[in-house]
Enzyme design. Structure first.
Site, PDB file in Angstrom:
ATOM      1  N   ASP A   8      23.787  10.869  68.656  1.00 50.38           N
ATOM      2  CA  ASP A   8      24.422  10.398  67.419  1.00 50.38           C
ATOM      3  C   ASP A   8      25.641   9.556  67.782  1.00 50.38           C
ATOM      4  OD1 ASP A   8      26.531  12.141  67.907  1.00 50.38           O
ATOM      5  OD2 ASP A   8      26.190  13.400  66.144  1.00 50.38           O
ATOM      6  N   CYS A  65      24.840  15.070  71.098  1.00 45.82           N
ATOM      7  CA  CYS A  65      25.624  14.891  69.874  1.00 45.82           C
ATOM      8  C   CYS A  65      27.026  15.415  70.189  1.00 45.82           C
ATOM      9  CB  CYS A  65      24.965  15.558  68.662  1.00 45.82           C
ATOM     10  SG  CYS A  65      24.825  17.352  68.719  1.00 45.82           S
ATOM     11  N   THR A  67      28.315  18.495  69.943  1.00 52.01           N
ATOM     12  CA  THR A  67      28.238  19.767  70.672  1.00 52.01           C
ATOM     13  C   THR A  67      26.928  19.935  71.443  1.00 52.01           C
ATOM     14  OG1 THR A  67      27.202  20.805  68.764  1.00 52.01           O
ATOM     15  CG2 THR A  67      29.612  20.975  68.918  1.00 52.01           C
ATOM     16  N   GLY A  68      25.925  19.158  71.088  1.00 59.99           N
ATOM     17  CA  GLY A  68      24.567  19.333  71.622  1.00 59.99           C
ATOM     18  C   GLY A  68      23.740  20.291  70.782  1.00 59.99           C
ATOM     19  N   HIS A  98      12.752  28.745  84.459  1.00 59.35           N
ATOM     20  CA  HIS A  98      12.278  29.914  83.715  1.00 59.35           C
ATOM     21  C   HIS A  98      11.757  29.603  82.315  1.00 59.35           C
ATOM     22  CE1 HIS A  98      14.612  33.113  86.268  1.00 59.35           C
ATOM     23  NE2 HIS A  98      13.807  32.357  86.979  1.00 59.35           N
ATOM     24  N   HIS A 133       7.054  33.824  84.116  1.00 61.05           N
ATOM     25  CA  HIS A 133       7.794  32.984  83.170  1.00 61.05           C
ATOM     26  C   HIS A 133       6.845  32.235  82.237  1.00 61.05           C
ATOM     27  CE1 HIS A 133      11.358  34.107  85.249  1.00 61.05           C
ATOM     28  NE2 HIS A 133      10.838  33.694  86.396  1.00 61.05           N
TER      29      HIS A 133
END
Ligand code: RB5
Length: 147
Positions: A8, A65, A67-68, A98, A133
């Site tokens: 963004d 963005c 904060t992500g 994982h 995993h």
């Protein structure tokens, strides 16, 4: 590797540095926007990169963005996608080993450019371990079919 990137308005400068870095490592980068500093809505770009992965246009994704978090939440709504927010390289490695995450997300207001480069390097250079995993990843993805 062919990598899709989306962001963004908060992340234009960091994206530029990350793209340059990825290209210097030999990757091909497809930029899904945003391309200007005009305020925009991060879900649009999270979804674009996620759909590009599902369609096989790109192998992995990077989302940025403030904060992500918001952009990763949007990407994770696309069926088949595992997008992980990481602010340091250890987690970036482990979400490949994982969790077989296809997308890494981080915040332009959280990490600096040098740390972001270390994060994407760990993410791009680590393979999924499979085995037990894989069972757990399958369990995560089956949740999508229980709605
Ligand atoms: C935009 O101001 C900000 O909300 C966005 O970049 C992101 O941090 C949302 O999760």
């Amino acid at each position: 590797m062919k990598i899709g990137i989306g962001n963004d308005h908060s992340a234009l400068e960091l994206k530029r540095e990350v793209v340059e870095h990825l290209k210097a490592q030999g990757h091909e980068v497809v930029d899904y926007g945003t391309y200007t500093s005009e305020s925009c809505n991060y879900p649009e770009y999270g979804e674009k990169v996620a759909r590009a992965i599902v369609a096989g246009e790109v192998e992995r994704g990077v989302l940025i963005c403030g904060t992500g978090v918001g952009i990763s939440l949007a990407a994770n709504k696309v069926k088949g996608i595992r997008a992980a927010v990481c602010s340091e390289p250890y987690t970036a490695r482990m979400v490949r080993k994982h969790n077989d995450a296809q997308i890494i997300a981080f915040g332009a207001r959280v990490v600096g450019a040098e740390l972001a480069k270390m994060i994407v390097d760990e993410f791009m250079n680590t393979e999924f371990e499979g085995g037990r995993h894989q069972t757990r990843v399958n369990m995560i993805m089956e949740i999508e079919n229980r709605d």
